[in-house]
Design a protein around this motif. Sequence first.
Motif, mmCIF file in Angstrom:
data_model
loop_
_atom_site.group_PDB
_atom_site.id
_atom_site.type_symbol
_atom_site.label_atom_id
_atom_site.label_comp_id
_atom_site.label_asym_id
_atom_site.label_seq_id
_atom_site.Cartn_x
_atom_site.Cartn_y
_atom_site.Cartn_z
ATOM 1 N N UNK A 119 -14.845 -6.938 -38.707
ATOM 2 C CA UNK A 119 -14.088 -7.280 -37.499
ATOM 3 C C UNK A 119 -14.918 -6.892 -36.264
ATOM 4 N N UNK A 120 -15.733 -7.831 -35.795
ATOM 5 C CA UNK A 120 -16.667 -7.514 -34.707
ATOM 6 C C UNK A 120 -15.942 -7.253 -33.393
ATOM 7 N N UNK A 121 -14.783 -7.876 -33.179
ATOM 8 C CA UNK A 121 -14.055 -7.653 -31.927
ATOM 9 C C UNK A 121 -13.552 -6.217 -31.845
ATOM 10 N N UNK A 122 -13.008 -5.721 -32.951
ATOM 11 C CA UNK A 122 -12.554 -4.332 -32.980
ATOM 12 C C UNK A 122 -13.717 -3.374 -32.801
ATOM 13 N N UNK A 123 -14.832 -3.680 -33.438
ATOM 14 C CA UNK A 123 -16.015 -2.823 -33.317
ATOM 15 C C UNK A 123 -16.502 -2.775 -31.876
ATOM 16 N N UNK A 124 -16.477 -3.925 -31.179
ATOM 17 C CA UNK A 124 -16.880 -3.952 -29.766
ATOM 18 C C UNK A 124 -15.951 -3.092 -28.921
ATOM 19 N N UNK A 125 -14.627 -3.188 -29.175
ATOM 20 C CA UNK A 125 -13.667 -2.372 -28.431
ATOM 21 C C UNK A 125 -13.925 -0.880 -28.653
ATOM 22 N N UNK A 126 -14.174 -0.512 -29.901
ATOM 23 C CA UNK A 126 -14.398 0.895 -30.225
ATOM 24 C C UNK A 126 -15.699 1.404 -29.619
ATOM 25 N N UNK A 127 -16.701 0.541 -29.569
ATOM 26 C CA UNK A 127 -17.971 0.936 -28.960
ATOM 27 C C UNK A 127 -17.770 1.295 -27.483
ATOM 28 N N UNK A 128 -16.955 0.512 -26.791
ATOM 29 C CA UNK A 128 -16.668 0.803 -25.380
ATOM 30 C C UNK A 128 -15.832 2.074 -25.241
ATOM 31 N N UNK A 129 -14.896 2.290 -26.176
ATOM 32 C CA UNK A 129 -14.021 3.458 -26.092
ATOM 33 C C UNK A 129 -14.788 4.764 -26.255
ATOM 34 N N UNK A 130 -15.669 4.820 -27.238
ATOM 35 C CA UNK A 130 -16.358 6.082 -27.533
ATOM 36 C C UNK A 130 -17.638 6.245 -26.731
ATOM 37 N N UNK A 131 -18.094 5.175 -26.056
ATOM 38 C CA UNK A 131 -19.276 5.273 -25.211
ATOM 39 C C UNK A 131 -20.565 5.446 -25.968
ATOM 40 N N UNK A 132 -20.621 4.989 -27.196
ATOM 41 C CA UNK A 132 -21.843 5.050 -27.979
ATOM 42 C C UNK A 132 -21.789 3.957 -29.038
ATOM 43 N N UNK A 133 -22.925 3.739 -29.692
ATOM 44 C CA UNK A 133 -22.957 2.746 -30.749
ATOM 45 C C UNK A 133 -22.090 3.213 -31.917
ATOM 46 N N UNK A 134 -21.494 2.257 -32.635
ATOM 47 C CA UNK A 134 -20.673 2.597 -33.792
ATOM 48 C C UNK A 134 -21.209 1.881 -35.020
ATOM 49 N N UNK A 135 -20.976 2.489 -36.158
ATOM 50 C CA UNK A 135 -21.433 1.937 -37.431
ATOM 51 C C UNK A 135 -20.247 1.918 -38.383
ATOM 52 N N UNK A 136 -19.791 0.727 -38.817
ATOM 53 C CA UNK A 136 -18.597 0.669 -39.668
ATOM 54 C C UNK A 136 -18.904 1.051 -41.106
ATOM 55 N N UNK A 137 -17.935 1.662 -41.742
ATOM 56 C CA UNK A 137 -17.960 1.950 -43.174
ATOM 57 C C UNK A 137 -16.624 1.499 -43.738
ATOM 58 N N UNK A 138 -16.577 1.203 -45.012
ATOM 59 C CA UNK A 138 -15.353 0.648 -45.593
ATOM 60 C C UNK A 138 -14.503 1.729 -46.233
ATOM 61 N N UNK A 139 -13.222 1.730 -45.871
ATOM 62 C CA UNK A 139 -12.206 2.522 -46.559
ATOM 63 C C UNK A 139 -11.040 1.588 -46.837
ATOM 64 N N UNK A 140 -10.400 1.738 -47.976
ATOM 65 C CA UNK A 140 -9.264 0.879 -48.304
ATOM 66 C C UNK A 140 -8.107 1.160 -47.355
ATOM 67 N N UNK A 141 -7.351 0.121 -47.075
ATOM 68 C CA UNK A 141 -6.245 0.262 -46.120
ATOM 69 C C UNK A 141 -5.260 1.353 -46.526
ATOM 70 N N UNK A 142 -4.872 1.475 -47.807
ATOM 71 C CA UNK A 142 -3.977 2.587 -48.173
ATOM 72 C C UNK A 142 -4.601 3.957 -47.914
ATOM 73 N N UNK A 143 -5.923 4.071 -48.060
ATOM 74 C CA UNK A 143 -6.583 5.343 -47.788
ATOM 75 C C UNK A 143 -6.474 5.698 -46.311
ATOM 76 N N UNK A 144 -6.686 4.702 -45.440
ATOM 77 C CA UNK A 144 -6.580 4.945 -44.001
ATOM 78 C C UNK A 144 -5.148 5.273 -43.610
ATOM 79 N N UNK A 145 -4.189 4.523 -44.174
ATOM 80 C CA UNK A 145 -2.780 4.776 -43.850
ATOM 81 C C UNK A 145 -2.357 6.170 -44.290
ATOM 82 N N UNK A 146 -2.814 6.586 -45.477
ATOM 83 C CA UNK A 146 -2.459 7.929 -45.952
ATOM 84 C C UNK A 146 -3.070 9.006 -45.057
ATOM 85 N N UNK A 147 -4.309 8.776 -44.609
ATOM 86 C CA UNK A 147 -4.962 9.748 -43.738
ATOM 87 C C UNK A 147 -4.231 9.856 -42.403
ATOM 88 N N UNK A 148 -3.876 8.709 -41.813
ATOM 89 C CA UNK A 148 -3.172 8.718 -40.527
ATOM 90 C C UNK A 148 -1.795 9.342 -40.667
#
Length: 577
Positions: A119-148
């Motif tokens: 999702x390049x649009x989300x990555x672009x938004x996050x790059x602007x938010x954190x003020x640095x380059x970002x590098x995506x890694x894959x986590x399954x959606x249930x893993x992310x939901x459980x963490x949040x």
Amino acid sequence: MPQEASGATVAAPARVGLGQVLIEMGAISAQVLDTALQRQREEGGRLGEILVALGYITPEVMGDGLARRLGVPRARLIGGVDPAILNLLDERSRRRYNAIPIGVDSNGALMLAMADPSDVLTIDDLRMLVGRDVRPALALEPEIEAFLAAGNVHQDNFLSGLVREAGPSAIVDRDNEIDGDLMSFTGETAPVVRMVGSIVSRAVEEGASDIHLEAQADEMLVRYRIDGVLRTVAAIPGGLSREVVSRIKVMAEMDIAERRVPQDGRVSLTAAGHRLDLRVVTVPTVHGEGIVIRILDTSNAMRKLSELGFSGDTLERFTSCYRRPYGAVLVSGPTGSGKSTSLYGALHSLNTGDRKIITVEDPVEYRLAGINQVQVNAKAGLTFATGLRALLRSDPDVIMVGEVRDGETAQIMMQAALTGHLVMATIHTNDAASALTRLTEMGVEPFLSASGVLGVLAQRLARRLCMECRRPVKIPAATLREFAATTSLPEGVTDPATIYQSVGCGACRQTGYKGRLGIYEMLTMSEDIERLTAASAPSSEIRRQARREGMRTMREDGVLKVLTGQTTLAELARTVA
């Protein structure tokens, strides 16, 4: 916890589907793939989910296959995430974008666990938010939901039993006030009293430097600052928060009826086998009073300088300065960078019984035997300047000034340094060379600074890698040179260079770090630097001359500690400007 995802993966060709990738991984056979594809044609759905539903692969294997197909690292969230990394993206954004910061790579890019790394649009938004380059890694959606979801649960709420015992009607028992200066958290006492005792004892056991009790709308959060990073460890129901605050006020001899203005106090006690001084500050907030407790373990004041992380040549330069009979030695850095610990270490070395050592501090953090310590009291008219002026009439050999805050203090300090006293003081500057120009800005004549200052130690504190779980990795030597802003690295460094990254284990509570060490630069005065200082040269010019004379900058010192496996580049990027 993983500071980086579980290794880089090689992107498969775009035309290769998940099924083929899983076959190449040895996870399924061609016959299994045909069966799953047949089910997909009949019922629809995603191939990976079908394979999981049929029991041919686990969700973890599916995630590994998807990461390999997309050519991104596979993120593992099960071990937790370092709070220092997690806080690089605020909680609201983490939930909005379903993205979890998990580490910083060797190029300084923030690694983000995402369910859809394409999702390049989300990555672009996050790059602007954190003020640095970002590098995506894959986590399954249930893993992310459980963490949040776990983000709102205080899984380490060790106070839950005491909270249930106390109940909403718990009150402070004034009969349990402390007798004398020393208190022990043992014996049968009221639940709220034991609750406060548990909070302090647990903080000492975990090596916390501060306890934050923060009033929220319906609860009070208990947070520990461990190795410079805040971590939420428990929550106290709102109905008990006032009782907890009142108990701490009783301990610190504060006015429990006054809730509108800040108060400060001090407690001496024994907890977890340690003799402690607690510095307590109350802060009125919109949801009630909050409290910050600074834990001052008297044993820490006796630490030798060799235990603080000094490189051999830096310690030798620093020692040669404070061993001189007179002159000024300055220690610079931001609040919480370990300046006082360095000064106490030097004073401990000088406290041999043949010198009169006097300090003026605000506050006196550690009480040391054989040293005369003066507490600043602005309300009574005892400031750093007035205290220092009085100390000069007390026949001192060594004077320590807790902080040089104003021009009057700076001028008296330099006069003392030039009239036969050894003066040690802290000053707030970003690097060693800036301390000399800061004195000029405070009104000290440049020629006095040039003649009186012996040296300036600038420092930061970085977290020390956990030796139990650190993992070696290879990075280009050019990356290290770029970070250190130098053209050369220590002799023997290969290309690629071997450094270590944090992982996380039970010994370090899944953070990958355990303890802290100093990052230093030591400027010693030479004839050339004296001339530049007397001529009011800018700090950048003084810094260049000091480097020509062999001064190792904090970045260079940090890279040296990275190469010896003591800390990480990600930690240096967080602490060293």
